[in-house]
Design an enzyme around this catalytic site. Structure first.
Site, PDB file in Angstrom:
ATOM      1  N   TYR A  69       0.785  -1.317  -0.101  1.00 54.13           N
ATOM      2  CA  TYR A  69      -0.013  -0.048  -0.039  1.00 54.13           C
ATOM      3  C   TYR A  69       1.053   0.994   0.011  1.00 54.13           C
ATOM      4  O   TYR A  69       1.455   1.699   1.057  1.00 54.13           O
ATOM      5  CB  TYR A  69      -0.840  -0.083   1.348  1.00 54.13           C
ATOM      6  CG  TYR A  69      -1.907  -1.188   1.298  1.00 54.13           C
ATOM      7  CD1 TYR A  69      -2.197  -2.025   0.303  1.00 54.13           C
ATOM      8  CD2 TYR A  69      -2.406  -1.439   2.772  1.00 54.13           C
ATOM      9  CE1 TYR A  69      -2.862  -3.250   0.543  1.00 54.13           C
ATOM     10  CE2 TYR A  69      -3.136  -2.599   2.601  1.00 54.13           C
ATOM     11  CZ  TYR A  69      -3.567  -3.160   1.650  1.00 54.13           C
ATOM     12  OH  TYR A  69      -4.529  -4.332   1.664  1.00 54.13           O
ATOM     13  N   PHE A 214     -13.027  -5.576   1.488  1.00 55.52           N
ATOM     14  CA  PHE A 214     -13.965  -5.171   0.721  1.00 55.52           C
ATOM     15  C   PHE A 214     -15.241  -5.342   1.394  1.00 55.52           C
ATOM     16  O   PHE A 214     -16.148  -5.864   0.746  1.00 55.52           O
ATOM     17  CB  PHE A 214     -13.960  -5.526  -0.961  1.00 55.52           C
ATOM     18  CG  PHE A 214     -14.777  -4.699  -1.659  1.00 55.52           C
ATOM     19  CD1 PHE A 214     -14.633  -3.157  -1.491  1.00 55.52           C
ATOM     20  CD2 PHE A 214     -15.247  -5.242  -2.973  1.00 55.52           C
ATOM     21  CE1 PHE A 214     -15.479  -2.698  -2.444  1.00 55.52           C
ATOM     22  CE2 PHE A 214     -15.798  -4.338  -3.858  1.00 55.52           C
ATOM     23  CZ  PHE A 214     -15.786  -2.935  -3.633  1.00 55.52           C
ATOM     24  N   PRO A 215     -15.407  -5.286   2.814  1.00 59.20           N
ATOM     25  CA  PRO A 215     -16.494  -5.524   3.608  1.00 59.20           C
ATOM     26  C   PRO A 215     -17.856  -4.628   3.272  1.00 59.20           C
ATOM     27  O   PRO A 215     -18.742  -5.322   3.683  1.00 59.20           O
ATOM     28  CB  PRO A 215     -16.199  -5.533   5.020  1.00 59.20           C
ATOM     29  CG  PRO A 215     -15.087  -4.224   4.963  1.00 59.20           C
ATOM     30  CD  PRO A 215     -14.409  -4.549   3.607  1.00 59.20           C
ATOM     31  N   LEU A 216     -17.583  -3.438   2.870  1.00 63.44           N
ATOM     32  CA  LEU A 216     -18.727  -2.565   2.444  1.00 63.44           C
ATOM     33  C   LEU A 216     -19.572  -2.681   1.398  1.00 63.44           C
ATOM     34  O   LEU A 216     -20.471  -1.848   1.366  1.00 63.44           O
ATOM     35  CB  LEU A 216     -18.316  -1.393   2.770  1.00 63.44           C
ATOM     36  CG  LEU A 216     -18.024  -0.678   4.209  1.00 63.44           C
ATOM     37  CD1 LEU A 216     -17.348   0.652   4.280  1.00 63.44           C
ATOM     38  CD2 LEU A 216     -19.031  -0.667   5.138  1.00 63.44           C
ATOM     39  N   GLY A 219     -23.540  -3.061  -3.665  1.00 55.98           N
ATOM     40  CA  GLY A 219     -24.086  -2.918  -4.987  1.00 55.98           C
ATOM     41  C   GLY A 219     -25.599  -2.927  -5.205  1.00 55.98           C
ATOM     42  O   GLY A 219     -26.223  -1.938  -4.348  1.00 55.98           O
TER      43      GLY A 219
END
Length: 289
Positions: A69, A214-216, A219
């Site tokens: 990162y 990517f828990p949030l 869609g």
């Protein structure tokens, strides 16, 4: 551990990583604190520092990063903001994913490179030992046993306390467990994407932390009038907060690590820990995907 408060990660409950690292289950993923494309310095460095310090104030004791990162920027930011670390704060990092350019993520699992990764992370994070070190990606060009074996050796030397994996199958997890105790798995998983249910179930049986990245993501599940949107309205919450609450209710081994570069968004995410879902609501949300 930190004292409870109304808007605090404390409400998420605890999980003990590897049998000796108790953390509050709702953590923080630091990836978004770098520049666009997870490359370079943050647009607002002062806000990035505030986010990290505010996370700890809100009771977050589990912070996830990686040498890729930035690259390297993220780990340095964490040390600048939080060192000397509170006794209950666990910094987890990852290695073996190289960044030749902003668009490229190329695994490199050669044992000598993994050693270089660990030594670099120790220096940047200002640590004598990394509590949780995760293989960022399996390198298909290097025998898996050699990659895991390198981490096992670094653990034996005391440079790593515990070993974790990222984006692996059940078969790879079982293979790794033959070489070194595996205490965590970090795979893509959220309300809308659940292809790793079998990995989660294996982690539950083995008492391994499952860290969904990517828990949030919600869609189309969050469209107006959907079950998710209606449940969010009932709880006076956002669909993203409900998605986090669902993860916390889905399994006691799940440690969500929502990320953001803004303090206000961080506070909203942490507030999800206080949302209590009924069994029926959990079942209805689980049936969406």
């Amino acid at each position: 551990m930190s004292s409870p408060s109304d808007r605090s990660a404390v409400a998420s409950g605890t999980f003990t990583i590897g049998g000796d690292l108790p953390v509050y289950r709702l953590g923080y993923g630091a990836m978004q604190l770098t520049g666009p494309g997870v490359w370079g310095e943050p647009a607002d460095r002062d806000e990035a520092i505030r986010v990290l310090r505010r996370a700890v104030e809100l009771g977050v004791t589990f912070i996830d990063t990686a040498d890729a990162y930035g690259p390297y920027v993220n780990e340095k930011l964490i040390a600048e903001a939080l060192h000397p670390y509170a006794d209950d704060v666990v910094i987890a990092t990852k290695g073996a994913n190289t960044r030749p350019s902003p668009e490229e993520w190329i695994p490199n699992g050669r044992p000598e490179y993994l050693r270089q990764c660990v030594e670099g992370s120790l220096q940047r994070l200002n640590l004598d030992r990394i509590d949780l070190y995760q293989l960022h990606r399996v390198d298909p060009t290097v025998p898996f046993a050699e990659q895991v074996g390198a981490l096992a050796q670094l653990r034996q030397e005391g440079k790593i306390r515990h070993v974790g994996l990222s984006e692996v199958t059940v078969e790879e997890l079982v293979e790794a467990q033959r070489h070194v105790p595996i205490v965590s798995v970090q795979n893509l998983y959220n309300l809308a994407e659940r292809k790793y249910e079998d990995v989660l179930e294996h982690c539950e049986r083995e008492g391994i932390a499952f860290i969904p990245w990517f828990p949030l993501a919600t869609g189309q599940l969050a469209r107006p009038g959907s079950i998710l949107a209606e449940a969010a309205d009932r709880h006076e919450a956002t669909p993203a907060q409900l998605a986090l609450a669902w993860l916390l209710h889905r399994s006691p081994v799940i440690l969500p690590i929502p990320g953001t570069s803004k303090v206000a968004h961080l506070e909203d995410s942490v507030a999800a820990a206080t949302i209590s879902l009924t069994d029926d609501e959990v079942a209805q949300l689980s049936a969406l995907s």
